[in-house]
Design a protein around this motif. Sequence first.
Motif, PDB file in Angstrom:
ATOM      1  N   ALA A   1      49.206  54.910  -7.158  1.00  0.00           N
ATOM      2  CA  ALA A   1      49.512  56.322  -6.956  1.00  0.00           C
ATOM      3  C   ALA A   1      48.240  57.153  -7.044  1.00  0.00           C
ATOM      4  CB  ALA A   1      50.503  56.803  -8.007  1.00  0.00           C
ATOM      5  N   SER A   2      48.216  58.194  -6.276  1.00  0.00           N
ATOM      6  CA  SER A   2      47.107  59.140  -6.369  1.00  0.00           C
ATOM      7  C   SER A   2      47.678  60.539  -6.519  1.00  0.00           C
ATOM      8  CB  SER A   2      46.228  59.050  -5.127  1.00  0.00           C
ATOM      9  OG  SER A   2      46.978  59.389  -3.969  1.00  0.00           O
ATOM     10  N   GLY A   3      46.938  61.393  -7.190  1.00  0.00           N
ATOM     11  CA  GLY A   3      47.428  62.744  -7.410  1.00  0.00           C
ATOM     12  C   GLY A   3      47.368  63.091  -8.875  1.00  0.00           C
ATOM     13  N   PRO A   4      47.069  64.338  -9.183  1.00  0.00           N
ATOM     14  CA  PRO A   4      46.840  64.728 -10.580  1.00  0.00           C
ATOM     15  C   PRO A   4      48.092  64.737 -11.447  1.00  0.00           C
ATOM     16  CG  PRO A   4      46.793  66.652  -9.141  1.00  0.00           C
ATOM     17  CD  PRO A   4      46.866  65.449  -8.252  1.00  0.00           C
ATOM     18  N   THR A   5      49.278  64.742 -10.841  1.00  0.00           N
ATOM     19  CA  THR A   5      50.501  64.861 -11.637  1.00  0.00           C
ATOM     20  C   THR A   5      51.264  63.551 -11.770  1.00  0.00           C
ATOM     21  OG1 THR A   5      51.764  65.512  -9.681  1.00  0.00           O
ATOM     22  CG2 THR A   5      50.788  67.279 -11.003  1.00  0.00           C
ATOM     23  N   TYR A   6      50.674  62.464 -11.303  1.00  0.00           N
ATOM     24  CA  TYR A   6      51.387  61.171 -11.331  1.00  0.00           C
ATOM     25  C   TYR A   6      51.915  60.854 -12.719  1.00  0.00           C
ATOM     26  CZ  TYR A   6      51.647  56.196 -12.257  1.00  0.00           C
ATOM     27  OH  TYR A   6      52.031  54.963 -12.723  1.00  0.00           O
ATOM     28  N   ASN A   7      51.102  61.063 -13.741  1.00  0.00           N
ATOM     29  CA  ASN A   7      51.472  60.653 -15.091  1.00  0.00           C
ATOM     30  C   ASN A   7      52.599  61.488 -15.691  1.00  0.00           C
ATOM     31  OD1 ASN A   7      49.518  58.743 -14.882  1.00  0.00           O
ATOM     32  ND2 ASN A   7      48.071  59.717 -16.278  1.00  0.00           N
ATOM     33  N   THR A   8      53.055  62.505 -14.993  1.00  0.00           N
ATOM     34  CA  THR A   8      54.156  63.326 -15.503  1.00  0.00           C
ATOM     35  C   THR A   8      55.501  62.919 -14.909  1.00  0.00           C
ATOM     36  OG1 THR A   8      53.976  65.008 -13.764  1.00  0.00           O
ATOM     37  CG2 THR A   8      52.570  65.262 -15.709  1.00  0.00           C
ATOM     38  N   PHE A   9      55.502  61.973 -13.976  1.00  0.00           N
ATOM     39  CA  PHE A   9      56.731  61.578 -13.296  1.00  0.00           C
ATOM     40  C   PHE A   9      57.324  60.297 -13.862  1.00  0.00           C
ATOM     41  CE2 PHE A   9      56.832  64.648 -10.069  1.00  0.00           C
ATOM     42  CZ  PHE A   9      55.601  64.795  -9.476  1.00  0.00           C
ATOM     43  N   ALA A  10      58.649  60.281 -14.008  1.00  0.00           N
ATOM     44  CA  ALA A  10      59.329  58.998 -14.117  1.00  0.00           C
ATOM     45  C   ALA A  10      59.252  58.372 -12.728  1.00  0.00           C
ATOM     46  CB  ALA A  10      60.788  59.197 -14.526  1.00  0.00           C
ATOM     47  N   MET A  11      59.041  57.078 -12.683  1.00  0.00           N
ATOM     48  CA  MET A  11      58.872  56.386 -11.410  1.00  0.00           C
ATOM     49  C   MET A  11      59.941  55.314 -11.247  1.00  0.00           C
ATOM     50  SD  MET A  11      56.275  57.772  -9.889  1.00  0.00           S
ATOM     51  CE  MET A  11      55.917  56.546  -8.626  1.00  0.00           C
ATOM     52  N   ALA A  12      60.180  54.936 -10.021  1.00  0.00           N
ATOM     53  CA  ALA A  12      61.190  53.917  -9.753  1.00  0.00           C
ATOM     54  C   ALA A  12      60.778  53.047  -8.572  1.00  0.00           C
ATOM     55  CB  ALA A  12      62.546  54.567  -9.472  1.00  0.00           C
ATOM     56  N   TRP A  13      61.310  51.851  -8.567  1.00  0.00           N
ATOM     57  CA  TRP A  13      61.236  50.966  -7.405  1.00  0.00           C
ATOM     58  C   TRP A  13      62.587  50.999  -6.701  1.00  0.00           C
ATOM     59  CZ3 TRP A  13      57.159  48.531  -5.262  1.00  0.00           C
ATOM     60  CH2 TRP A  13      55.995  48.411  -6.033  1.00  0.00           C
ATOM     61  N   PHE A  14      62.523  51.124  -5.393  1.00  0.00           N
ATOM     62  CA  PHE A  14      63.711  51.084  -4.556  1.00  0.00           C
ATOM     63  C   PHE A  14      63.565  49.932  -3.568  1.00  0.00           C
ATOM     64  CE2 PHE A  14      65.422  55.252  -5.695  1.00  0.00           C
ATOM     65  CZ  PHE A  14      64.301  55.892  -6.224  1.00  0.00           C
ATOM     66  N   ARG A  15      64.669  49.523  -2.977  1.00  0.00           N
ATOM     67  CA  ARG A  15      64.601  48.524  -1.923  1.00  0.00           C
ATOM     68  C   ARG A  15      65.661  48.823  -0.875  1.00  0.00           C
ATOM     69  NH1 ARG A  15      66.746  43.032  -5.032  1.00  0.00           N
ATOM     70  NH2 ARG A  15      68.954  43.640  -5.256  1.00  0.00           N
ATOM     71  N   GLN A  16      65.369  48.398   0.320  1.00  0.00           N
ATOM     72  CA  GLN A  16      66.334  48.546   1.399  1.00  0.00           C
ATOM     73  C   GLN A  16      66.247  47.342   2.326  1.00  0.00           C
ATOM     74  OE1 GLN A  16      66.344  52.340   3.420  1.00  0.00           O
ATOM     75  NE2 GLN A  16      68.478  52.006   4.036  1.00  0.00           N
ATOM     76  N   ALA A  17      67.369  46.693   2.467  1.00  0.00           N
ATOM     77  CA  ALA A  17      67.471  45.547   3.369  1.00  0.00           C
ATOM     78  C   ALA A  17      68.108  46.013   4.675  1.00  0.00           C
ATOM     79  CB  ALA A  17      68.322  44.451   2.729  1.00  0.00           C
ATOM     80  N   PRO A  18      67.847  45.309   5.765  1.00  0.00           N
ATOM     81  CA  PRO A  18      68.431  45.698   7.055  1.00  0.00           C
ATOM     82  C   PRO A  18      69.947  45.799   6.986  1.00  0.00           C
ATOM     83  CG  PRO A  18      66.747  44.030   7.366  1.00  0.00           C
ATOM     84  CD  PRO A  18      66.966  44.141   5.891  1.00  0.00           C
TER      85      PRO A  18
ATOM     86  N   ARG B   1      54.204  50.185 -16.170  1.00  0.00           N
ATOM     87  CA  ARG B   1      53.223  51.086 -15.574  1.00  0.00           C
ATOM     88  C   ARG B   1      51.969  51.120 -16.434  1.00  0.00           C
ATOM     89  NH1 ARG B   1      56.060  56.758 -15.103  1.00  0.00           N
ATOM     90  NH2 ARG B   1      54.031  57.388 -14.241  1.00  0.00           N
ATOM     91  N   ASP B   2      50.859  51.361 -15.771  1.00  0.00           N
ATOM     92  CA  ASP B   2      49.568  51.531 -16.429  1.00  0.00           C
ATOM     93  C   ASP B   2      49.037  52.884 -15.961  1.00  0.00           C
ATOM     94  OD1 ASP B   2      46.925  51.557 -17.261  1.00  0.00           O
ATOM     95  OD2 ASP B   2      46.612  49.431 -16.848  1.00  0.00           O
ATOM     96  N   ASN B   3      49.224  53.892 -16.780  1.00  0.00           N
ATOM     97  CA  ASN B   3      48.821  55.236 -16.363  1.00  0.00           C
ATOM     98  C   ASN B   3      47.306  55.382 -16.262  1.00  0.00           C
ATOM     99  OD1 ASN B   3      51.450  56.044 -16.075  1.00  0.00           O
ATOM    100  ND2 ASN B   3      51.553  57.145 -18.019  1.00  0.00           N
ATOM    101  N   GLY B   4      46.573  54.525 -16.975  1.00  0.00           N
ATOM    102  CA  GLY B   4      45.121  54.553 -16.848  1.00  0.00           C
ATOM    103  C   GLY B   4      44.665  54.094 -15.479  1.00  0.00           C
ATOM    104  N   LYS B   5      45.491  53.268 -14.831  1.00  0.00           N
ATOM    105  CA  LYS B   5      45.175  52.768 -13.496  1.00  0.00           C
ATOM    106  C   LYS B   5      46.047  53.424 -12.429  1.00  0.00           C
ATOM    107  CE  LYS B   5      43.626  48.209 -15.067  1.00  0.00           C
ATOM    108  NZ  LYS B   5      43.808  46.737 -14.935  1.00  0.00           N
ATOM    109  N   ASN B   6      46.872  54.376 -12.831  1.00  0.00           N
ATOM    110  CA  ASN B   6      47.770  55.042 -11.881  1.00  0.00           C
ATOM    111  C   ASN B   6      48.579  54.035 -11.066  1.00  0.00           C
ATOM    112  OD1 ASN B   6      46.796  57.468 -12.771  1.00  0.00           O
ATOM    113  ND2 ASN B   6      46.203  58.229 -10.765  1.00  0.00           N
ATOM    114  N   THR B   7      49.125  53.044 -11.733  1.00  0.00           N
ATOM    115  CA  THR B   7      49.828  51.963 -11.029  1.00  0.00           C
ATOM    116  C   THR B   7      51.145  51.641 -11.722  1.00  0.00           C
ATOM    117  OG1 THR B   7      47.717  51.017 -10.326  1.00  0.00           O
ATOM    118  CG2 THR B   7      49.652  49.597 -10.163  1.00  0.00           C
ATOM    119  N   VAL B   8      52.150  51.411 -10.902  1.00  0.00           N
ATOM    120  CA  VAL B   8      53.458  50.947 -11.372  1.00  0.00           C
ATOM    121  C   VAL B   8      53.657  49.527 -10.856  1.00  0.00           C
ATOM    122  CG1 VAL B   8      55.941  51.368 -11.391  1.00  0.00           C
ATOM    123  CG2 VAL B   8      54.355  53.295 -11.283  1.00  0.00           C
TER     124      VAL B   8
END
Length: 114
Positions: free
Chosen positions: A23-40, A71-78
Amino acid sequence: VQLQASGGGLVQAGGSLRLSCAASGPTYNTFAMAWFRQAPGKERERVASISYNGGSTSYADSVKGRFTISRDNGKNTVYLQMNSVKPEDTAVYYCAPAGKPDSRGQGTLVTVSS
């Protein structure tokens, strides 16, 4: 927030895969994040979510006990650790703020062979 998922691929049933969402952006660490999926031909499904500080997680019944979100907020990654995968896990996976699934970035395709 801009999001980019990676780590998908072809895996055999019973195997494991780890997805990442940068993720990029200054407010990333303030959001709850989720993984979604969609199959055909299927509706979008929220697979897992995590609070802004990682202290709380939740999972869809279909993946509970098999998938782990972190998540690793130091790396901005979920992350999504996928274990004991099944053919029905085949889908495009993407991450987004938990309450805004349409604010998604590029997804990553996971294909599980039987």
